[in-house]
Each structure stands twice: as structure tokens, then as C-alpha cells.
Design an enzyme around this catalytic site. Structure first.
Site, PDB file in Angstrom:
ATOM      1  CG  ASN A   1       5.905  -5.827   5.939  1.00 34.56           C
ATOM      2  OD1 ASN A   1       5.029  -5.908   5.101  1.00 34.56           O
ATOM      3  ND2 ASN A   1       6.700  -4.785   6.040  1.00 34.56           N
TER       4      ASN A   1
ATOM      5  N   GLY B   1       0.994  -5.268   1.135  1.00 33.62           N
ATOM      6  CA  GLY B   1       0.005  -5.266   0.053  1.00 33.62           C
ATOM      7  C   GLY B   1       0.542  -5.905  -1.221  1.00 33.62           C
TER       8      GLY B   1
ATOM      9  CG  LEU C   1      -1.881  -1.148   1.374  1.00 35.55           C
ATOM     10  CD1 LEU C   1      -2.991  -0.789   2.333  1.00 35.55           C
ATOM     11  CD2 LEU C   1      -2.462  -1.576   0.048  1.00 35.55           C
TER      12      LEU C   1
HETATM   13  C1  LIG Z   1      -7.674  -1.708  10.068  1.00 38.71           C
HETATM   14  C2  LIG Z   1      -6.612  -1.990   9.072  1.00 38.71           C
HETATM   15  C3  LIG Z   1      -5.590  -0.953   9.076  1.00 38.71           C
HETATM   16  C4  LIG Z   1      -4.540  -0.910   8.290  1.00 38.71           C
HETATM   17  C5  LIG Z   1      -4.201  -1.949   7.326  1.00 38.71           C
HETATM   18  C6  LIG Z   1      -3.106  -1.474   6.385  1.00 38.71           C
HETATM   19  C7  LIG Z   1      -2.498  -2.627   5.639  1.00 38.71           C
HETATM   20  C8  LIG Z   1      -1.230  -2.164   5.033  1.00 38.71           C
HETATM   21  C9  LIG Z   1      -0.641  -2.789   4.072  1.00 38.71           C
HETATM   22  C10 LIG Z   1       0.590  -2.249   3.415  1.00 38.71           C
HETATM   23  O1  LIG Z   1       0.920  -2.656   2.351  1.00 38.71           O
HETATM   24  S1  LIG Z   1       1.482  -1.005   4.221  1.00 38.71           S
HETATM   25  C11 LIG Z   1       2.965  -0.788   3.244  1.00 38.71           C
HETATM   26  C12 LIG Z   1       3.973  -1.778   3.678  1.00 38.71           C
HETATM   27  N1  LIG Z   1       5.138  -1.713   2.843  1.00 38.71           N
HETATM   28  C13 LIG Z   1       6.366  -1.756   3.336  1.00 38.71           C
HETATM   29  O2  LIG Z   1       6.592  -1.873   4.514  1.00 38.71           O
HETATM   30  C14 LIG Z   1       7.467  -1.646   2.328  1.00 38.71           C
HETATM   31  C15 LIG Z   1       8.288  -0.422   2.570  1.00 38.71           C
HETATM   32  N2  LIG Z   1       9.304  -0.289   1.532  1.00 38.71           N
HETATM   33  C16 LIG Z   1      10.450  -0.997   1.562  1.00 38.71           C
HETATM   34  O3  LIG Z   1      10.710  -1.814   2.388  1.00 38.71           O
HETATM   35  C17 LIG Z   1      11.406  -0.705   0.448  1.00 38.71           C
HETATM   36  O4  LIG Z   1      11.074   0.541  -0.110  1.00 38.71           O
HETATM   37  C18 LIG Z   1      11.434  -1.774  -0.672  1.00 38.71           C
HETATM   38  C19 LIG Z   1      10.046  -2.040  -1.228  1.00 38.71           C
HETATM   39  C20 LIG Z   1      12.048  -3.080  -0.129  1.00 38.71           C
HETATM   40  C21 LIG Z   1      12.333  -1.227  -1.823  1.00 38.71           C
HETATM   41  O5  LIG Z   1      13.575  -0.861  -1.332  1.00 38.71           O
HETATM   42  P1  LIG Z   1      14.509   0.104  -2.181  1.00 38.71           P
HETATM   43  O6  LIG Z   1      15.762   0.278  -1.401  1.00 38.71           O
HETATM   44  O7  LIG Z   1      14.636  -0.388  -3.549  1.00 38.71           O
HETATM   45  O8  LIG Z   1      13.709   1.493  -2.259  1.00 38.71           O
HETATM   46  P2  LIG Z   1      13.615   2.583  -1.125  1.00 38.71           P
HETATM   47  O9  LIG Z   1      13.333   1.964   0.191  1.00 38.71           O
HETATM   48  O10 LIG Z   1      14.829   3.456  -1.211  1.00 38.71           O
HETATM   49  O11 LIG Z   1      12.314   3.405  -1.520  1.00 38.71           O
HETATM   50  C22 LIG Z   1      12.316   4.281  -2.650  1.00 38.71           C
HETATM   51  C23 LIG Z   1      11.263   5.361  -2.407  1.00 38.71           C
HETATM   52  O12 LIG Z   1       9.989   4.735  -2.301  1.00 38.71           O
HETATM   53  C24 LIG Z   1       9.352   5.122  -1.082  1.00 38.71           C
HETATM   54  N3  LIG Z   1       8.519   4.002  -0.605  1.00 38.71           N
HETATM   55  C25 LIG Z   1       8.901   2.767  -0.331  1.00 38.71           C
HETATM   56  N4  LIG Z   1       7.854   2.010   0.026  1.00 38.71           N
HETATM   57  C26 LIG Z   1       6.767   2.824  -0.028  1.00 38.71           C
HETATM   58  C27 LIG Z   1       5.378   2.618   0.240  1.00 38.71           C
HETATM   59  N5  LIG Z   1       4.874   1.434   0.625  1.00 38.71           N
HETATM   60  N6  LIG Z   1       4.557   3.665   0.080  1.00 38.71           N
HETATM   61  C28 LIG Z   1       5.021   4.881  -0.320  1.00 38.71           C
HETATM   62  N7  LIG Z   1       6.338   5.123  -0.578  1.00 38.71           N
HETATM   63  C29 LIG Z   1       7.191   4.100  -0.427  1.00 38.71           C
HETATM   64  C30 LIG Z   1      10.525   5.411  -0.145  1.00 38.71           C
HETATM   65  O13 LIG Z   1      10.118   6.238   0.913  1.00 38.71           O
HETATM   66  C31 LIG Z   1      11.477   6.088  -1.083  1.00 38.71           C
HETATM   67  O14 LIG Z   1      10.996   7.412  -1.253  1.00 38.71           O
HETATM   68  P3  LIG Z   1      11.994   8.634  -1.522  1.00 38.71           P
HETATM   69  O15 LIG Z   1      12.609   8.335  -2.858  1.00 38.71           O
HETATM   70  O16 LIG Z   1      11.118   9.837  -1.504  1.00 38.71           O
HETATM   71  O17 LIG Z   1      12.999   8.635  -0.418  1.00 38.71           O
END
Ligand SMILES: CC/C=C\CCC/C=C/C(=O)SCCNC(=O)CCNC(=O)[C@H](O)C(C)(C)COP(=O)(O)OP(=O)(O)OC[C@H]1O[C@@H](n2cnc3c(N)ncnc32)[C@H](O)[C@@H]1OP(=O)(O)O
Length: 303
Positions: free
Chosen positions: A178, A154, A109
């Protein structure tokens, strides 16, 4: 709050992110110029490229939402539209779902959709996610995930909603739900989708600990069905597709519906309550703070 730092490649830099964007953009331009498949025309939207092959009845659907294929409102909407379009084409029987970004399947997400917005936005966003899951999970088409990159939260849900999963063998390509690592909770339908794939006990452990599996572990626990060398993911997915398409459609489709309907109905019957639950959860100061801190850590790790 743990970050995924232990699983990351060291010395990632802005340069690498720039190169990823440039390569992805270049690849996209080349394909747009060349067309796809056996002469069938590629179609798609800004963030979803569809390469249909009318001869085999299989379309390759590629996610392209730089930098990390986070499931933004726009990407969710475009995915639903592309899926619907293929479902309405009688020629197509299968989809390979993959990423057009090197090293990332989907970061899950989009955290920027969940931070600092208003309740109406959270509701719209959650409804769009429900819509995608309901359609993908129940589609009559065979959907095989060719997972060519990291796939947390997600992103993992997306893969688990497919019929079969092939993962590229690279220790950086982690997959799992996670959410607890972010201080949030996977919704019941995420949990149900995982239970239906790997069973109750394995899901409980994976969810409580927020486990992100590397390829060998993911195969062992059953989160994916196959692990293959990088570069062979799409080929392996197409081979698997042959087996799935050898089954008469009506029998396979009715069986899929029989297996998945109760899970989908559970969300359908409480869709509005699920949206309200998400909105009130996200509206808590403590949750907003936890998400902001997590996002900030993600942004700072480059420095
Ligand atoms: C009642 C129910 C309530 C709630 C339910 C909610 C359920 C939620 C589900 C989800 O999916 S929450 C999202 C979970 N995702 C993560 O934890 C992943 C986070 N990201 C990472 O671990 C890494 O980015 C990666 C996917 C492994 C890729 O790594 P890499 O080193 O290649 O990239 P980097 O970390 O440098 O990221 C680049 C850039 O992208 C932004 N980013 C990363 N993930 C997200 C995200 N999920 N959403 C928005 N933006 C994201 C990161 O901040 C970097 O941004 P920048 O360039 O501005 O610094």
C-alpha cells in the site's frame, strides 16, 4: 493521503492495545518456561522466538515486536540472525513464519526508522532490509507464512518472500503493498517479488492503487495460497509443509534458485545505488512531511 481507516475495527482503544501487550508478554513468558516442539529447546532473541521441532525438521519462527511488529532495525537484524542459524543446522528443512502478536502479522517498515533520522541511519536501515529480503527470498529452506494478522506493505513483502502463504480468514487481516497510500513508492524489488507471485497486470493495479486485500480477494488474486478459519492457520501451514518437504531437497532447492535468482541478482548488482536512492528519497522535505503526517494520523486515530 488516505489512511487505512476504512478497514479498521471501530472503537479501538488504549485498553485494547494494553491487553494485546499483556497477553503477548504472558504468552511469551509461558513458552519460555515450557520449552517448545518435541523437547527441542526454543531459542531466539528479544523479538524473534524460534520453536524448533527436531523430529519434523520444522521450526516455527514467531515475530514479537509490540505493538505492531513493525520491521525495526533491531527486528530485521534479529530475523537475519535467526534465519542464518536455522540454515546452518542440517536438521532443519522448513520454517513456519508467523506472529506472536494477536491480530498483526507485521505493520511493515518501521516508520519511526524513516522519519527525522540522519542519512547514515536511513542507509543502515535500508541495507538491513535488503539483507533480510535477500536471505529470506533465497533461503534453501522451505518457508511458509502463517499470516495471522494484518500485513500491509513491508509485512506483505515478508509474506511474499516465503514459498507459500496461509492467511487467517478475518476481514481485518488486510494484506498488500500500500506504499502509494503513504505517498511513497514500492521499490523495484518489492514490485518484482509481487510480480513473481501474482503476475504483471495484477501487480500494476495493486501497486498503483495501493490495494490492501481482504482474505477472499487476496486468495482470488493469488497474494495468498490458502485462506483458513482463524485458529487453524498454523495447522494448515504445517499440513502444507508436509507436501513441500515430501519433495527431494536438492530438486526443490535448485528449482527455487532457478525461479528466484534473477530477481535477487537484480538487487545484488545495484545494491549500493538502491541504498542511495532510498536515502535521497527519504531526505526530501516533502517525503518527510508526508510520512510525519501519516504517522501522526495513525497515532491520533485512537483518540
Ligand atoms: C525509494 C523507495 C522509498 C521508499 C520505500 C519504502 C517502502 C515502505 C514500506 C513500508 O512498509 S512503509 C509502512 C507501511 N505500513 C502501514 O501503512 C501500516 C500502518 N499501520 C496500520 O495500518 C495499523 O497500525 C495496523 C498495522 C493495521 C494495526 O492497527 P491497530 O489499530 O491494531 O494499531 P494502531 O494503528 O493503533 O497502531 C499501534 C501503534 O503502532 C504504531 N504503528 C503502526 N504502524 C506502524 C509502522 N509501520 N511503523 C511504526 N509505528 C507504527 C502506531 O502509530 C501506534 O503507535 P502509538 O501507540 O504510539 O499511537
Amino acid at each position: 493521503m488516505a489512511l487505512l481507516a476504512g478497514l479498521r475495527v471501530p472503537a479501538r482503544s488504549l485498553l485494547r492495545a494494553g491487553a494485546r501487550l499483556r497477553d503477548a508478554a504472558l504468552g511469551r513468558w509461558e513458552r519460555a518456561a515450557g520449552g517448545g516442539g518435541d523437547g527441542a529447546r526454543s531459542f531466539g532473541s528479544q523479538r524473534v522466538l524460534v520453536e524448533p521441532d527436531a523430529a519434523t525438521g520444522v521450526a516455527v519462527m514467531k515475530l514479537w515486536n509490540p505493538p505492531v511488529n513493525s520491521l525495526s532495525l533491531d527486528l530485521l537484524t534479529e530475523l537475519v540472525i535467526s534465519l542464518e542459524k536455522l540454515e546452518n543446522e542440517k536438521t532443519f528443512r522448513g520454517i513456519i513464519l508467523t506472529s506472536d502478536l494477536p491480530g498483526i502479522f507485521s505493520a511493515g517498515l518501521d516508520l519511526t526508522e524513516m522519519c527525522g533520522r540522519n542519512p547514515a541511519h536511513y542507509a543502515e536501515y535500508w541495507k538491513a532490509l535488503q539483507e533480510l529480503w535477500l536471505r529470506l527470498y533465497q533461503t534453501h529452506l522451505v518457508v511458509i507464512a502463517a499470516i495471522n494478522g494484518a500485513s500491509p506493505a513491508g509485512g506483505c513483502l515478508l509474506a511474499l518472500s516465503c514459498d507459500y502463504r496461509v492467511l487467517a480468514d478475518n476481514p481485518k487481516f488486510i494484506i498488500g503493498l500500500n506504499e502509494t497510500l503513504l505517498g511513497i513508492v514500492a521499490p523495484f524489488w518489492f514490485k518484482d517479488t509481487m510480480i513473481n507471485t501474482i503476475g504483471h497486470r495484477a501487480t500494476e493495479r495493486a501497486l498503483q492503487l495501493g490495494l490492501l486485500f481482504r482474505p477472499a480477494e487476496a486468495l482470488q488474486v493469488g497474494v495468498v495460497d490458502q485462506v483458513v478459519p482463524e485458529g487453524q492457520v498454523q495447522g494448515a501451514a504445517l499440513s502444507a509443509m508436509t507436501q513441500w518437504l515430501a519433495i527431494p531437497d536438492h530438486a526443490r532447492q535448485l528449482t527455487k534458485s532457478m525461479m528466484r535468482k534473477a530477481t535477487a541478482d537484480r538487487l545484488l548488482t545495484q545494491r549500493e545505488a538502491d541504498i542511495q536512492n532510498f536515502v535521497s528519497f527519504l531526505s526530501r522535505d516533502s517525503i518527510q512531511k508526508a510520512l510525519q503526517v501519516y504517522l501522526e494520523k495513525l497515532r491520533q486515530k485512537k483518540g
